[in-house]
Design an enzyme around this catalytic site. Structure first.
Site, PDB file in Angstrom:
ATOM      1  N   CYS A 162      13.981  10.669   6.805  1.00 44.70           N
ATOM      2  CA  CYS A 162      13.804  10.289   8.211  1.00 44.70           C
ATOM      3  C   CYS A 162      15.101  10.454   9.013  1.00 44.70           C
ATOM      4  CB  CYS A 162      13.291   8.858   8.314  1.00 44.70           C
ATOM      5  SG  CYS A 162      14.296   7.703   7.376  1.00 44.70           S
ATOM      6  N   LYS A 207       0.890  -1.175   0.000  1.00 44.00           N
ATOM      7  CA  LYS A 207       0.000   0.000   0.000  1.00 44.00           C
ATOM      8  C   LYS A 207       0.923   1.218   0.000  1.00 44.00           C
ATOM      9  CE  LYS A 207      -1.805   3.028   1.943  1.00 44.00           C
ATOM     10  NZ  LYS A 207      -1.550   4.428   1.499  1.00 44.00           N
ATOM     11  N   GLU A 251       9.494   1.539  11.068  1.00 47.56           N
ATOM     12  CA  GLU A 251      10.523   2.582  11.016  1.00 47.56           C
ATOM     13  C   GLU A 251       9.749   3.883  11.013  1.00 47.56           C
ATOM     14  OE1 GLU A 251      12.226   5.495   9.979  1.00 47.56           O
ATOM     15  OE2 GLU A 251      13.036   4.698   8.097  1.00 47.56           O
TER      16      GLU A 251
HETATM   17  P1  ADP Z   1       3.105  10.948   6.724  1.00 45.46           P
HETATM   18  O1  ADP Z   1       2.384  11.797   7.727  1.00 45.46           O
HETATM   19  O2  ADP Z   1       4.541  11.248   6.619  1.00 45.46           O
HETATM   20  O3  ADP Z   1       2.404  10.880   5.381  1.00 45.46           O
HETATM   21  P2  ADP Z   1       1.917   8.483   7.506  1.00 45.46           P
HETATM   22  O4  ADP Z   1       2.267   7.602   8.635  1.00 45.46           O
HETATM   23  O5  ADP Z   1       0.601   9.201   7.558  1.00 45.46           O
HETATM   24  O6  ADP Z   1       3.098   9.487   7.325  1.00 45.46           O
HETATM   25  O7  ADP Z   1       1.955   7.686   6.129  1.00 45.46           O
HETATM   26  C1  ADP Z   1       2.811   6.602   5.874  1.00 45.46           C
HETATM   27  C2  ADP Z   1       2.005   5.492   5.229  1.00 45.46           C
HETATM   28  O8  ADP Z   1       1.033   5.046   6.174  1.00 45.46           O
HETATM   29  C3  ADP Z   1       1.223   5.913   3.986  1.00 45.46           C
HETATM   30  O9  ADP Z   1       1.216   4.862   3.056  1.00 45.46           O
HETATM   31  C4  ADP Z   1      -0.163   6.154   4.533  1.00 45.46           C
HETATM   32  O10 ADP Z   1      -1.191   6.009   3.579  1.00 45.46           O
HETATM   33  C5  ADP Z   1      -0.264   5.061   5.571  1.00 45.46           C
HETATM   34  N1  ADP Z   1      -1.269   5.323   6.620  1.00 45.46           N
HETATM   35  C6  ADP Z   1      -1.647   6.526   7.119  1.00 45.46           C
HETATM   36  N2  ADP Z   1      -2.606   6.363   8.061  1.00 45.46           N
HETATM   37  C7  ADP Z   1      -2.833   5.028   8.160  1.00 45.46           C
HETATM   38  C8  ADP Z   1      -3.692   4.229   8.960  1.00 45.46           C
HETATM   39  N3  ADP Z   1      -4.531   4.772   9.839  1.00 45.46           N
HETATM   40  N4  ADP Z   1      -3.626   2.894   8.807  1.00 45.46           N
HETATM   41  C9  ADP Z   1      -2.762   2.322   7.930  1.00 45.46           C
HETATM   42  N5  ADP Z   1      -1.956   3.023   7.130  1.00 45.46           N
HETATM   43  C10 ADP Z   1      -1.964   4.365   7.239  1.00 45.46           C
END
Ligand code: ADP
Length: 502
Positions: free
Chosen positions: A290, A179, A255
């Site tokens: 990061c 994803k 990470e």
């Molecule tokens: P950033 O704020 O740097 O975009 P995120 O942690 O939001 O970091 O995003 C990293 C990845 O996690 C992306 O692929 C995002 O779509 C996914 N993501 C964000 N929120 C969720 C969630 N609630 N459950 C699973 N995956 C998520």
């Protein structure tokens, strides 16, 4: 480089491009100039279920997991070759999608990605299993693929981070469902197609774009996913652990960012080089890294600080952002408007808390339709300020001062993060002493981001719980089986075999 590259936004499931079942899409715009790129599938729970089922089927069939090692290796070599054949297309796509300079992208993300795939592939028939030294029977300790891996990837190195996860998980014989971040999905989608062309059988690598809270959550919650491999924010990592605890208890490998301290001691061997690299450490990839060297720790000596910072400022000019499609450009656009706003807010917040602006602090090229921010240096930052504790993920350097070595160590370790740290010194004892004292998974001495595929990468504390790259990178994608084959020796009860067992 030209913008003529066409972007595919559909999911890649079971060996072909498919539309999301609901037909829902979201628009992707380039951060370079705000222009529309393509529509991307917004996969939902059904799409994820469909992809996971396909991945499970492919795994259990043995079409990949039981493929002769030499064949599996050749497929991954072929994938690396295809990445190189498509390197310009991939680099331009990545640049259009997330704003990084195309020349650096080509070299590091795309060619680096192909190199990483080859490295993982080469390991396939060189990792041996173990035998127990016990003579009472045959004790085999073997590694097996874990099964279906769910990979959730970030937007800052979309292709390269997908490669780390996909390359090592596939090398070990797993099936993988990826994803990608909704903020930069395009090269990962293309990776699915290239892997299939290279001979990765259908279902073994599934790419399911979509929103984190929908598609990511569905993958995190799916009970037929055997582990999650995640790179992203703290908040999401905790959500994923929650999903796991509410479903099948799958391991969640994380990470989750960093707040790297880059400590310059007065006895550094080459202060010119230290200044040059300190600028690169924070301004490379517009600070959207990061392990970015976001905290520069200098001795509390006015003359030293003045001389050193004027050098860093000069080198920061090299990282002024402009059109990242220009091969000379070293810095491009931030990923989107919301992120630009976030970076601005961090800088304003630091000024409000008493930091001073040494250079930068402004949006650049406001008429371009894109999101550019100057390399920015803040002085007078103290450990209690928000900017000294939280990840900005932008081209913003916080300069802090220390009294002595012990104080430098205390400040460096004084955040919730523990991904990396860097030390500049010509004193061998100090180099070892301070390296040992760093509570971080990576320590770089007289360099920044040193190492290659042979060195594990990952963090202490809230920066994570896993390591990517090197042989350690394979561990999360495998599990260990202990097989005991009795030799028919006349021992009825072997008490030693059970000591300590629960
Ligand atoms: P950033 O704020 O740097 O975009 P995120 O942690 O939001 O970091 O995003 C990293 C990845 O996690 C992306 O692929 C995002 O779509 C996914 N993501 C964000 N929120 C969720 C969630 N609630 N459950 C699973 N995956 C998520």
């Amino acid at each position: 480089m030209s913008k003529s590259t066409k972007a595919e936004g559909r999911a890649f499931i079971n060996g072909q491009y498919v539309n999301s079942m609901s037909g829902e899409v979201f628009a992707s715009y380039s951060p370079i100039d705000g222009e529309f790129l393509t529509n991307i599938d917004a996969c939902n729970e059904q799409d994820i279920h469909h992809a996971v089922l396909g991945a499970r089927r492919s795994f259990e069939s043995g079409v990949w997991s039981a493929m002769p090692l030499q064949e599996r290796k050749n497929v991954l070599f072929k994938l690396a070759d295809l990445i190189i054949e498509h390197e310009e297309e991939l680099a331009v796509l990545e640049t259009l999608d997330m704003g990084k300079p195309v020349s650096l992208c080509l070299e590091s993300d795309i060619r680096g990605g192909a190199h990483a795939i080859r490295w993982f592939a080469e390991c396939i028939d060189k990792l041996y299993d173990h035998m127990s030294p016990n003579h009472q029977g045959i004790g085999m300790i073997t590694r097996e693929p874990i099964g279906v891996v769910g990979a959730i990837t970030p937007w800052n190195f979309p292709f390269y981070m997908a490669i780390w996860k996909v390359g090592s998980a596939l090398a070990m014989g797993n099936s993988v469902v990826v994803k990608p971040s909704e903020r930069a999905s395009l090269t990962t989608i293309k990776l699915g197609e290239l892997a299939h062309k290279a001979g990765v059988p259908e279902g073994v690598l599934q790419i399911v774009p979509g929103y984190g809270r929908v598609a990511g959550a569905a993958l995190g919650r799916h009970s037929d996913v055997d582990c999650i491999s995640f790179t992203g924010s703290h908040t999401t990592s905790r959500e994923l652990m929650k999903y796991s605890s509410e479903t099948n208890g799958k391991p969640v490998h994380i990470e989750a960012g960093g707040k790297t301290a880059n400590i310059v001691f007065k006895d550094a061997l080459n202060l010119e080089e230290a200044a040059q690299v300190s600028a690169q450490a924070i301004f490379y990839n517009m600070g959207e890294v990061c392990f970015a060297g976001s905290r520069l720790l200098l001795p509390d000596d006015e003359d030293f600080i003045e001389t050193f910072l004027s050098k860093v400022k000069n080198y920061s000019e090299y990282w002024q952002p402009y059109n990242p499609l220009d091969m000379q450009s070293m810095a491009g656009a931030l990923v989107d408007a919301a992120h630009l706003q976030r970076v601005e807010n961090f800088v304003q917040g630091a000024l409000d808390q008493g930091a001073q602006l040494f250079t930068g602090g402004k949006i650049k090229h406001p008429d371009s339709g894109g999101y550019y921010y100057e390399p920015t240096i803040l002085t007078g930052v103290t450990p209690d300020m928000t900017i000294a504790q939280e990840e900005v993920f932008g081209p913003v350097l916080s300069v802090m001062t220390y009294q002595d070595e012990e104080d430098a160590i205390r400040i460096a370790n004084g955040t919730d993060y523990g991904l990396a740290s860097a030390i500049w010194t010509g004193d061998l004892n100090r180099a070892h002493r301070v390296s040992r004292a760093m509570k971080s998974g990576n320590v770089w001495v007289n360099c920044f981001h040193g190492g290659d595929m042979t060195m594990p990468f990952g963090g202490y504390k809230q920066s994570g719980n896993t390591r990517d790259k090197a042989f350690t990178g394979f561990e999360k994608y495998t599990q260990i089986k202990s097989t005991w084959i009795a030799l028919g020796l006349r021992i009825l009860v072997n008490v030693n075999a059970h000591s300590g067992a629960s």
